[in-house]
Write an enzyme that holds these catalytic residues in place. Structure first.
Site, PDB file in Angstrom:
ATOM      1  N   SER A 145       0.850  -1.194   0.000  1.00  0.00           N
ATOM      2  CA  SER A 145       0.000   0.000   0.000  1.00  0.00           C
ATOM      3  C   SER A 145       0.883   1.240   0.000  1.00  0.00           C
ATOM      4  O   SER A 145       2.008   1.215   0.522  1.00  0.00           O
ATOM      5  CB  SER A 145      -0.891   0.016   1.248  1.00  0.00           C
ATOM      6  OG  SER A 145      -1.561   1.260   1.391  1.00  0.00           O
ATOM      7  N   TYR A 158      -1.808  -0.429  10.249  1.00  0.00           N
ATOM      8  CA  TYR A 158      -1.847  -0.669   8.807  1.00  0.00           C
ATOM      9  C   TYR A 158      -0.535  -0.255   8.157  1.00  0.00           C
ATOM     10  O   TYR A 158       0.039  -1.008   7.354  1.00  0.00           O
ATOM     11  CB  TYR A 158      -3.015   0.094   8.179  1.00  0.00           C
ATOM     12  CG  TYR A 158      -3.269  -0.286   6.744  1.00  0.00           C
ATOM     13  CD1 TYR A 158      -3.927  -1.466   6.423  1.00  0.00           C
ATOM     14  CD2 TYR A 158      -2.861   0.541   5.700  1.00  0.00           C
ATOM     15  CE1 TYR A 158      -4.172  -1.822   5.101  1.00  0.00           C
ATOM     16  CE2 TYR A 158      -3.089   0.195   4.384  1.00  0.00           C
ATOM     17  CZ  TYR A 158      -3.748  -0.979   4.090  1.00  0.00           C
ATOM     18  OH  TYR A 158      -3.973  -1.332   2.780  1.00  0.00           O
TER      19      TYR A 158
END
Length: 260
Positions: A145, A158
């Protein structure tokens, strides 16, 4: 026929990537922890002849081990050509229900759940894939990501887990080369709302003009933007691309943003 396992394949980006590879002539194992979506998925795919659907919780080593045992035994001659590690917790904030909650207000389990799924799960799937990939001289594609490269507040779990995926990618590339290629793809804002197999809640609002305009590329990303890169990495039979991360974000990580 080459066989590819895609984790997190029942919804969203993973569903698109797995279906795209299936339509391009690969045998594809759709693996996911969402049992209901897995059951519905075959009715949404035009041709399931070369598709295998398998439950897998990537945070459980027993579940991952069973995934590879069952997926390979379904067609032993196909072996395994590629692994796309897409599964993971997609919510960005430590507390998805309260994005303002800070790390000192939440239990450590909030952080550890991201690490155990997004990072350890990626490692576990890769670990069980390696013996087959060595034989085929295949590849691993990890879906990371842009949040491994930049952050909003309260996204420690995350961001850290996806940053770990980047480090795991180059570590594996060095350890497993030259027989296995390992790369990652870091998507930015990719609109996958139409790819939820069992959509819940209210209908999503249309994206705003400013959502698109803030990107140097002029638009929010589409699943096909990521799929093009994944296909390139899967099909790199020359084997010269390994240990790399490919940002697919419409230029957002290169844009300086200051409040005016």
């Amino acid at each position: 026929m080459k066989h590819i396992i895609v984790t997190g394949a029942a919804n969203g980006l993973g569903r698109y990537l797995a279906t795209d590879l299936l339509t391009r002539g690969y045998r594809v194992t759709f693996a996911d922890a969402d049992r209901a979506a897995l059951q519905k998925l075959p009715s949404l795919i035009p041709d399931t002849k070369n598709a295998h659907f398998q439950y897998c919780d990537i945070s459980s080593e027993d579940s991952v081990k069973k995934l590879f045992e069952d997926a390979i035994s379904a067609d032993p001659e196909a072996g395994l050509w590629g692994l796309v590690n897409n599964a993971g917790i997609a919510a960005a904030f430590l507390d998805p229900q309260n994005p303002a909650a800070t790390m000192d207000e939440l239990p450590s389990s909030a952080f550890l759940s991201y690490v155990n799924t997004n990072l350890v799960g990626t490692y576990l799937c890769s670990r069980y894939a390696v013996p087959y990939l060595r034989k085929s001289k295949g590849c691993v594609v990890n879906i990371a990501s842009t949040r491994a490269w930049m952050s909003e507040a309260n996204c420690e779990g995350y961001a850290a887990s996806k940053g770990g995926v980047l480090a795991l990618t180059h570590a594996m590339a060095v350890s497993l080369g030259p027989n296995v290629r390992v790369n990652s793809v870091s998507p930015g804002w990719i609109d996958v709302r139409h790819l939820q197999t069992n959509p819940e809640g209210e209908e999503q609002e249309e994206l705003r003009k400013e959502d698109h305009d803030q990107h140097p590329a002029g638009r929010v990303g589409m699943p096909e933007d990521v799929a093009r890169v994944v296909r390139m990495l899967v099909e790199d039979v020359g084997g010269f691309i390994t240990g790399q991360d490919f940002l697919v974000d419409g230029g957002m990580t290169k844009k300086m943003i200051y409040e005016e």
